[in-house]
Design a protein around this motif. Structure first.
Motif, PDB file in Angstrom:
ATOM      1  N   THR A 120     119.393 -75.141  -0.130  1.00 30.45           N
ATOM      2  CA  THR A 120     118.035 -74.589  -0.236  1.00 30.45           C
ATOM      3  C   THR A 120     117.098 -75.264   0.759  1.00 30.45           C
ATOM      4  N   GLN A 121     117.252 -76.570   0.933  1.00 26.92           N
ATOM      5  CA  GLN A 121     116.438 -77.283   1.917  1.00 26.92           C
ATOM      6  C   GLN A 121     116.734 -76.781   3.329  1.00 26.92           C
ATOM      7  N   SER A 122     118.004 -76.503   3.624  1.00 21.68           N
ATOM      8  CA  SER A 122     118.374 -75.980   4.943  1.00 21.68           C
ATOM      9  C   SER A 122     117.757 -74.606   5.171  1.00 21.68           C
ATOM     10  N   LEU A 123     117.780 -73.768   4.141  1.00 21.14           N
ATOM     11  CA  LEU A 123     117.162 -72.445   4.249  1.00 21.14           C
ATOM     12  C   LEU A 123     115.661 -72.545   4.481  1.00 21.14           C
ATOM     13  N   LYS A 124     115.020 -73.485   3.804  1.00 22.69           N
ATOM     14  CA  LYS A 124     113.575 -73.642   3.980  1.00 22.69           C
ATOM     15  C   LYS A 124     113.248 -74.084   5.398  1.00 22.69           C
ATOM     16  N   LYS A 125     114.053 -74.977   5.958  1.00 20.02           N
ATOM     17  CA  LYS A 125     113.834 -75.387   7.341  1.00 20.02           C
ATOM     18  C   LYS A 125     113.916 -74.191   8.283  1.00 20.02           C
ATOM     19  N   ILE A 126     114.904 -73.344   8.038  1.00 17.90           N
ATOM     20  CA  ILE A 126     115.065 -72.156   8.879  1.00 17.90           C
ATOM     21  C   ILE A 126     113.874 -71.219   8.705  1.00 17.90           C
ATOM     22  N   GLU A 127     113.426 -71.047   7.454  1.00 16.14           N
ATOM     23  CA  GLU A 127     112.246 -70.222   7.193  1.00 16.14           C
ATOM     24  C   GLU A 127     111.040 -70.733   7.968  1.00 16.14           C
ATOM     25  N   ASN A 128     110.915 -72.052   8.034  1.00 20.15           N
ATOM     26  CA  ASN A 128     109.782 -72.671   8.734  1.00 20.15           C
ATOM     27  C   ASN A 128     110.053 -72.870  10.224  1.00 20.15           C
ATOM     28  N   GLU A 129     111.193 -72.296  10.676  1.00 28.02           N
ATOM     29  CA  GLU A 129     111.573 -72.326  12.089  1.00 28.02           C
ATOM     30  C   GLU A 129     111.670 -73.756  12.627  1.00 28.02           C
ATOM     31  N   ILE A 130     112.210 -74.650  11.791  1.00 28.23           N
ATOM     32  CA  ILE A 130     112.503 -76.023  12.216  1.00 28.23           C
ATOM     33  C   ILE A 130     113.926 -76.031  12.770  1.00 28.23           C
ATOM     34  N   ILE A 131     114.067 -76.345  14.048  1.00 30.60           N
ATOM     35  CA  ILE A 131     115.361 -76.266  14.721  1.00 30.60           C
ATOM     36  C   ILE A 131     116.220 -77.484  14.382  1.00 30.60           C
ATOM     37  N   ASP A 132     117.446 -77.223  13.947  1.00 32.49           N
ATOM     38  CA  ASP A 132     118.409 -78.289  13.666  1.00 32.49           C
ATOM     39  C   ASP A 132     119.452 -78.290  14.778  1.00 32.49           C
ATOM     40  N   VAL A 133     119.318 -79.201  15.725  1.00 35.38           N
ATOM     41  CA  VAL A 133     120.200 -79.206  16.895  1.00 35.38           C
ATOM     42  C   VAL A 133     121.617 -79.655  16.531  1.00 35.38           C
ATOM     43  N   THR A 134     121.791 -80.253  15.352  1.00 34.96           N
ATOM     44  CA  THR A 134     123.124 -80.721  14.954  1.00 34.96           C
ATOM     45  C   THR A 134     123.979 -79.602  14.382  1.00 34.96           C
ATOM     46  N   SER A 135     123.365 -78.467  14.051  1.00 36.56           N
ATOM     47  CA  SER A 135     124.101 -77.398  13.384  1.00 36.56           C
ATOM     48  C   SER A 135     124.577 -76.343  14.384  1.00 36.56           C
ATOM     49  N   PRO A 136     125.862 -75.993  14.345  1.00 35.26           N
ATOM     50  CA  PRO A 136     126.372 -74.977  15.270  1.00 35.26           C
ATOM     51  C   PRO A 136     125.899 -73.560  14.947  1.00 35.26           C
ATOM     52  N   ILE A 137     125.319 -73.349  13.764  1.00 39.75           N
ATOM     53  CA  ILE A 137     124.869 -71.995  13.427  1.00 39.75           C
ATOM     54  C   ILE A 137     123.454 -71.716  13.943  1.00 39.75           C
TER      55      ILE A 137
END
Length: 306
Positions: free
Chosen positions: A186-203
């Motif tokens: 859920t935290q990962s989804l919220k980051k995506i919703e807020n357009e916070i880029i996670d450079v460690t994730s291949p998706i």
């Protein structure tokens, strides 16, 4: 933002059994967690609360105003969850609480050992793809809406804690592991919703592709290519990271985009359907109602009248 899902609220404490009208507390203690149910029946301000363990809180009834960390105060409503680290004091206002309109909230204190053991197990047995992309709780990302999966897990845990089965500690431990996974997703989804880029994730590249091509029909092969993975590995990695399939995420993004278009009172529903990549307008209407509970036209009229 993904719609929030309400929890199943336990029955309120009988009036004669109340010890106090402010944060009346009922406790269910298990081996590795403690479920607290708090009820408040009168207006109060800046009521302090602190736990020795990390605590997962979820609103069941009424409204609170939270004072937490150094951030501005915020409203706390049913369908929402806040996680608070150990030994951090929260202060709580109850601006609308009354005997007719009480607040009810759960606070689930979790033994740090089961958190550490669960994260270690996940990182060893089910590692995420990507360099330094670990399973971990993000304590700065502490406020989020309940989705179906998270709400279902919390409901299950409440039931186990309040139950009388001789196996409830074992079942609760398993559900606590599931809860930790659901919170991280859920935290990962919220980051995506807020357009916070996670450079460690291949998706990340595939998510950017979805958003840049939201008007088009998008398939799994395109997305796995953006992630430089096989379709099978990509699907597994995506669902592990976010708790939903790529197709489910695409549909969520398309509905979110459709809602933006519907803020224009002059646009017709067929145009919105086509603009979001749906050639079948009737399918689009059914899908929108499934996600939002109302038709696109009802949403448009409600948005315009508001």
């Amino acid at each position: 933002m993904f719609p929030k899902v309400l929890l199943q609220a336990p029955a309120l404490t009988h009036e004669k059994s109340l010890k106090t009208l402010v944060e009346n507390r009922t406790i269910f203690s298990l081996n590795h967690c403690e479920l607290n149910i708090f009820e408040t029946y009168e207006k109060s301000d800046l009521v302090p609360l602190k736990f020795n363990d990390l605590v997962v809180t979820s609103m069941l009834r009424g409204k609170k105003v939270m004072h937490l960390f150094d951030t501005p105060q915020f409203e706390y409503l049913p369908g929402e969850t806040v996680i608070v680290p150990s030994n951090v004091e929260m202060k709580i206002d109850f601006p609308e609480a009354s005997k007719e309109n009480p607040t009810q909230c759960i606070a689930l204190a979790i033994d740090n050992k089961i958190i550490t053991d669960t994260l270690g197990f996940l990182n060893e047995k089910y590692p995420k793809d990507g360099k330094n992309n670990l399973w971990k709780l993000d304590q700065e990302n502490y406020f989020f809406y309940n989705n179906i999966e998270l709400a279902g897990t919390i409901n299950k845990l409440i039931k186990e804690c309040m139950g009388t089965s001789i196996t409830k500690d074992a079942l609760a431990d398993i559900t606590l592991q599931e809860l930790i996974i659901r919170i991280i997703q859920t935290q990962s989804l919220k980051k995506i919703e807020n357009e916070i880029i996670d450079v460690t994730s291949p998706i990340t590249a595939s998510i950017n592709f979805i958003r840049e091509n939201i008007r088009e029909s998008i398939n799994l092969k395109q997305l796995s290519g953006k992630a430089c993975m096989s379709t099978t590995s990509f699907y597994r990695s995506f669902k592990r990271e976010l708790g939903m399939s790529p197709i489910e995420f695409i549909l969520n993004e398309k509905i979110k985009f459709a809602k933006k278009l519907l803020s224009n009172p002059k646009i017709n529903i067929a145009e919105v359907s086509y603009a979001t990549g749906f050639e079948d307008c009737n399918y689009f209407i059914r899908l929108f109602k499934k996600y939002e509970g109302i038709t696109p036209k009802q949403y448009q009229l409600m948005n315009f009248s508001g």
